[in-house]
Scaffold this motif. Structure first.
Motif, PDB file in Angstrom:
ATOM      1  N   UNK A   1      50.476  12.670  23.450  1.00 36.17           N
ATOM      2  CA  UNK A   1      49.990  12.491  22.088  1.00 36.17           C
ATOM      3  C   UNK A   1      48.564  13.018  21.943  1.00 36.17           C
ATOM      4  N   UNK A   2      47.688  12.699  22.887  1.00 38.66           N
ATOM      5  CA  UNK A   2      46.307  13.198  22.832  1.00 38.66           C
ATOM      6  C   UNK A   2      46.290  14.730  22.834  1.00 38.66           C
ATOM      7  N   UNK A   3      47.135  15.315  23.700  1.00 38.03           N
ATOM      8  CA  UNK A   3      47.190  16.773  23.804  1.00 38.03           C
ATOM      9  C   UNK A   3      47.658  17.401  22.500  1.00 38.03           C
ATOM     10  N   UNK A   4      48.721  16.859  21.936  1.00 39.87           N
ATOM     11  CA  UNK A   4      49.274  17.414  20.697  1.00 39.87           C
ATOM     12  C   UNK A   4      48.294  17.273  19.541  1.00 39.87           C
ATOM     13  N   UNK A   5      47.644  16.125  19.444  1.00 42.28           N
ATOM     14  CA  UNK A   5      46.662  15.941  18.384  1.00 42.28           C
ATOM     15  C   UNK A   5      45.482  16.890  18.523  1.00 42.28           C
ATOM     16  N   UNK A   6      45.148  17.249  19.765  1.00 45.60           N
ATOM     17  CA  UNK A   6      44.036  18.163  19.998  1.00 45.60           C
ATOM     18  C   UNK A   6      44.426  19.620  19.765  1.00 45.60           C
ATOM     19  N   UNK A   7      45.717  19.894  19.569  1.00 45.76           N
ATOM     20  CA  UNK A   7      46.160  21.268  19.352  1.00 45.76           C
ATOM     21  C   UNK A   7      46.215  22.091  20.615  1.00 45.76           C
ATOM     22  N   UNK A   8      46.532  21.443  21.730  1.00 42.89           N
ATOM     23  CA  UNK A   8      46.697  22.156  22.997  1.00 42.89           C
ATOM     24  C   UNK A   8      47.753  23.247  22.835  1.00 42.89           C
ATOM     25  N   UNK A   9      47.549  24.370  23.506  1.00 40.29           N
ATOM     26  CA  UNK A   9      48.505  25.477  23.386  1.00 40.29           C
ATOM     27  C   UNK A   9      49.829  25.176  24.078  1.00 40.29           C
TER      28      UNK A   9
ATOM     29  N   UNK B   1      38.019  31.466  23.658  1.00 36.29           N
ATOM     30  CA  UNK B   1      39.097  32.447  23.622  1.00 36.29           C
ATOM     31  C   UNK B   1      40.143  32.290  24.694  1.00 36.29           C
ATOM     32  N   UNK B   2      40.217  31.114  25.308  1.00 32.71           N
ATOM     33  CA  UNK B   2      41.221  30.854  26.337  1.00 32.71           C
ATOM     34  C   UNK B   2      42.296  29.911  25.807  1.00 32.71           C
ATOM     35  N   UNK B   3      43.444  29.902  26.467  1.00 38.00           N
ATOM     36  CA  UNK B   3      44.503  28.968  26.127  1.00 38.00           C
ATOM     37  C   UNK B   3      44.255  27.643  26.852  1.00 38.00           C
ATOM     38  N   UNK B   4      44.546  26.552  26.162  1.00 40.13           N
ATOM     39  CA  UNK B   4      44.412  25.221  26.740  1.00 40.13           C
ATOM     40  C   UNK B   4      45.784  24.706  27.138  1.00 40.13           C
ATOM     41  N   UNK B   5      45.928  24.304  28.398  1.00 33.75           N
ATOM     42  CA  UNK B   5      47.191  23.761  28.892  1.00 33.75           C
ATOM     43  C   UNK B   5      46.914  22.415  29.557  1.00 33.75           C
ATOM     44  N   UNK B   6      47.905  21.541  29.546  1.00 35.04           N
ATOM     45  CA  UNK B   6      47.732  20.226  30.148  1.00 35.04           C
ATOM     46  C   UNK B   6      48.968  19.841  30.942  1.00 35.04           C
ATOM     47  N   UNK B   7      48.729  19.059  31.983  1.00 35.69           N
ATOM     48  CA  UNK B   7      49.801  18.314  32.646  1.00 35.69           C
ATOM     49  C   UNK B   7      49.851  16.953  31.982  1.00 35.69           C
ATOM     50  N   UNK B   8      50.971  16.636  31.325  1.00 34.74           N
ATOM     51  CA  UNK B   8      51.090  15.371  30.609  1.00 34.74           C
ATOM     52  C   UNK B   8      52.542  14.923  30.616  1.00 34.74           C
ATOM     53  N   UNK B   9      52.816  13.861  31.344  1.00 35.35           N
ATOM     54  CA  UNK B   9      54.145  13.250  31.341  1.00 35.35           C
ATOM     55  C   UNK B   9      54.170  12.034  30.426  1.00 35.35           C
ATOM     56  N   UNK B  10      53.155  11.192  30.530  1.00 34.11           N
ATOM     57  CA  UNK B  10      53.103   9.956  29.766  1.00 34.11           C
ATOM     58  C   UNK B  10      52.910  10.182  28.276  1.00 34.11           C
TER      59      UNK B  10
ATOM     60  N   UNK C   1      53.151  15.335  15.986  1.00 34.35           N
ATOM     61  CA  UNK C   1      51.814  15.868  16.282  1.00 34.35           C
ATOM     62  C   UNK C   1      51.902  17.274  16.853  1.00 34.35           C
ATOM     63  N   UNK C   2      52.907  17.526  17.714  1.00 31.12           N
ATOM     64  CA  UNK C   2      53.081  18.858  18.283  1.00 31.12           C
ATOM     65  C   UNK C   2      53.428  19.875  17.202  1.00 31.12           C
ATOM     66  N   UNK C   3      54.303  19.495  16.282  1.00 32.92           N
ATOM     67  CA  UNK C   3      54.663  20.403  15.199  1.00 32.92           C
ATOM     68  C   UNK C   3      53.468  20.674  14.293  1.00 32.92           C
ATOM     69  N   UNK C   4      52.688  19.654  14.024  1.00 32.09           N
ATOM     70  CA  UNK C   4      51.516  19.824  13.163  1.00 32.09           C
ATOM     71  C   UNK C   4      50.436  20.646  13.840  1.00 32.09           C
ATOM     72  N   UNK C   5      50.211  20.408  15.127  1.00 29.24           N
ATOM     73  CA  UNK C   5      49.131  21.090  15.835  1.00 29.24           C
ATOM     74  C   UNK C   5      49.519  22.413  16.456  1.00 29.24           C
ATOM     75  N   UNK C   6      50.809  22.751  16.438  1.00 29.21           N
ATOM     76  CA  UNK C   6      51.251  24.037  16.977  1.00 29.21           C
ATOM     77  C   UNK C   6      51.374  24.075  18.488  1.00 29.21           C
TER      78      UNK C   6
ATOM     79  N   UNK D   1      39.518  14.596  25.338  1.00 33.10           N
ATOM     80  CA  UNK D   1      40.539  15.649  25.320  1.00 33.10           C
ATOM     81  C   UNK D   1      40.256  16.658  24.215  1.00 33.10           C
ATOM     82  N   UNK D   2      39.965  16.157  23.024  1.00 34.87           N
ATOM     83  CA  UNK D   2      39.704  17.051  21.889  1.00 34.87           C
ATOM     84  C   UNK D   2      38.486  17.922  22.157  1.00 34.87           C
ATOM     85  N   UNK D   3      37.457  17.367  22.764  1.00 31.74           N
ATOM     86  CA  UNK D   3      36.241  18.138  23.049  1.00 31.74           C
ATOM     87  C   UNK D   3      36.529  19.264  24.039  1.00 31.74           C
TER      88      UNK D   3
END
Length: 455
Positions: A237-245, A223-232, A260-265, A212-214
């Motif tokens: 957590x993986x998305x937030x730690x990776x700084x997903x937009x 220069x693109x925004x990263x978005x994820x579908x994540x319910x679980x 993690x979301x607050x820290x990673x934005x 996920x982080x990679x």
């Protein structure tokens, strides 16, 4: 040539206040030059038009960050992926994009579509070939084995017309990201939820944390925004730690995910309209009523509201989106329902909900510097309403209350046009809804006499 707009009440979304006696002034390019009290506004020259919305509530055009333009109001995954060619999906998607514009939505994000459907619609509108909302576009979801959009058996594989692009290792994922960036996407979506569960019922993420982080690093590096579908929880957590937009859903997040979301934005778009509509609209004869889905979604909705209200209170930015494009979330109909849910179930004030659908949503869009608020230098994208959504947020669902829609200063006049669902998307064949064994037929005969073939 400048245009002057007299507003009865103006909600600029620059703050949480609505003000009376305000005027907008924009130039021939549709760029705002003045926003403020009418007595301080520049005088209109004799030849300059003055729009009288002195009885209306004027606010920025609304934004939905979760609209799938390629889905066509689908009833099944097969409807989405198989039964219409990409060329038709693009034409169909443009038609439905205009439905959003007529409903007061001047911008949207289409996060995950087949081929280059949303890209093509975006480009056709930007080129001036058609009227339509401003579109932030993605390509197909990046998906792994057993994750969202890898929903066909392994002996069939992922069709090239699917909304998911199956990758089997990290290198394939990075290559797909680079292809999509070359094609001009604004954002890249990762199907981060898996379909496998642990013994405790929690979802296993479809990608590892390192994978996920990679992917997120490469998306953002380009220069693109990263978005994820994540319910679980794990995927969130993986998305937030990776700084997903932007994380769509995040129903099972916990305190660790919030931190993690607050820290990673990372921001969250709950997209609860889809769930709410499934609960309320599913009919007894619908397959979803008989396979336990409605009860599952009801429990999921209640859990999500508790968790997301906590995230909102903690300060995680919340964006408004609806997952429009399914039969229960048809285009142009239920977009403002997400704002009702924000107010009724997540603890937002009406002003906060309006800000979410304008100023906060706009930060994610490709046109972020031009839209979302009414202030000098921004585009004159605004709507005029008969009634105040600050007093009753639900009036945004009443299309008869939409007095005018302006995009770049131009008033949109889109003809209301119906369509035949069977010709548009409803093509998956289901000839029988049951398996007629002797036991089942005997059961049915006890309830209702069966018709004979000769009748």
């Amino acid at each position: 040539m400048k245009t002057h707009v007299r507003c009865g009440t103006l909600f600029s979304a620059g703050d949480q206040e609505a003000r009376s006696g305000q005027t907008l002034v924009y130039d021939a390019r549709g760029i705002l030059e003045f926003v403020g009290p009418t007595e301080q506004a520049p005088r209109a020259a004799p030849a300059e038009p003055v729009l009288d919305y002195s009885r209306q509530f004027v606010m920025p055009g609304l934004i939905d960050v979760h609209v799938h333009l390629a889905y066509g109001n689908a009833k099944s995954e097969e409807d989405i992926d198989l039964y219409s060619p990409l060329e038709f999906r693009a034409l169909r998607g443009l038609f439905f994009a205009q439905k959003l514009l007529a409903a007061g939505y001047t911008a949207l994000c289409s996060p995950g579509d087949a081929g280059q459907v949303s890209l093509s619609i975006r480009n056709a509108i930007r080129a001036g070939l058609f009227d339509g909302p401003r579109i932030t576009a993605a390509g197909p979801y990046i998906t792994a084995r057993q994750s969202l959009t890898d929903w066909y058996p392994s002996w069939i594989g992922a069709p090239s017309t699917s909304i998911g692009r199956l990758v089997t290792n990290r290198d394939e994922a990075i290559e797909e990201i680079r292809v999509q960036a070359k094609n001009g996407v604004d954002c890249v979506k990762i199907a981060l939820d898996g379909i496998q569960r642990r013994p405790d019922g929690s979802l296993i993420a479809a990608f590892t944390e390192d994978e996920t982080a990679a992917m997120v690093r490469e998306i953002q590096r380009l220069g693109r925004k990263a978005v994820v579908h994540a319910i679980g929880r794990e995927a969130v957590l993986y998305a937030a730690r990776a700084g997903v937009d932007l994380i769509f859903h995040a129903f099972d997040l916990d305190d660790e995910c919030i931190d993690a979301a607050l820290k990673g934005g990372s921001a969250i778009a709950p997209t609860l309209t889809f769930q709410r509509n499934i609960i309320e609209f599913t009919q007894p004869h619908d397959p979803a009523a008989n396979n336990g889905r409605v009860g599952h979604v009801q429990r999921q909705y209640e859990r999500a509201c508790r968790n997301l209200a906590k995230a909102h209170k903690a300060g995680v930015p919340m964006l408004a989106g609806t997952d429009s494009g399914f039969a229960v979330t048809p285009y142009g109909e239920w977009h403002a329902r997400e704002l009702e849910i924000f107010v009724n179930d997540l603890g937002f004030t009406p002003a906060e909900a309006l800000s979410a659908a304008t100023r906060v949503n706009a930060r994610f869009l490709a046109d972020a510097e031009r839209v979302g608020t009414l202030e000098p230098g921004r585009s004159a994208d605004f709507i005029a309403l008969d009634g105040s959504p600050l007093e009753a947020i639900s009036i945004l669902l009443d299309k008869s209350r939409i007095h005018a829609v302006h995009l770049g200063g131009k008033r949109m006049t889109l003809t209301e046009r119906g369509y035949d669902p069977r010709e548009v998307t409803d093509k998956a064949l289901v000839n029988w809804s049951d398996v007629y064994t002797q036991a089942r037929v005997a059961e049915l005969r006890r309830d209702t006499p069966l018709r004979r073939a000769a009748e």
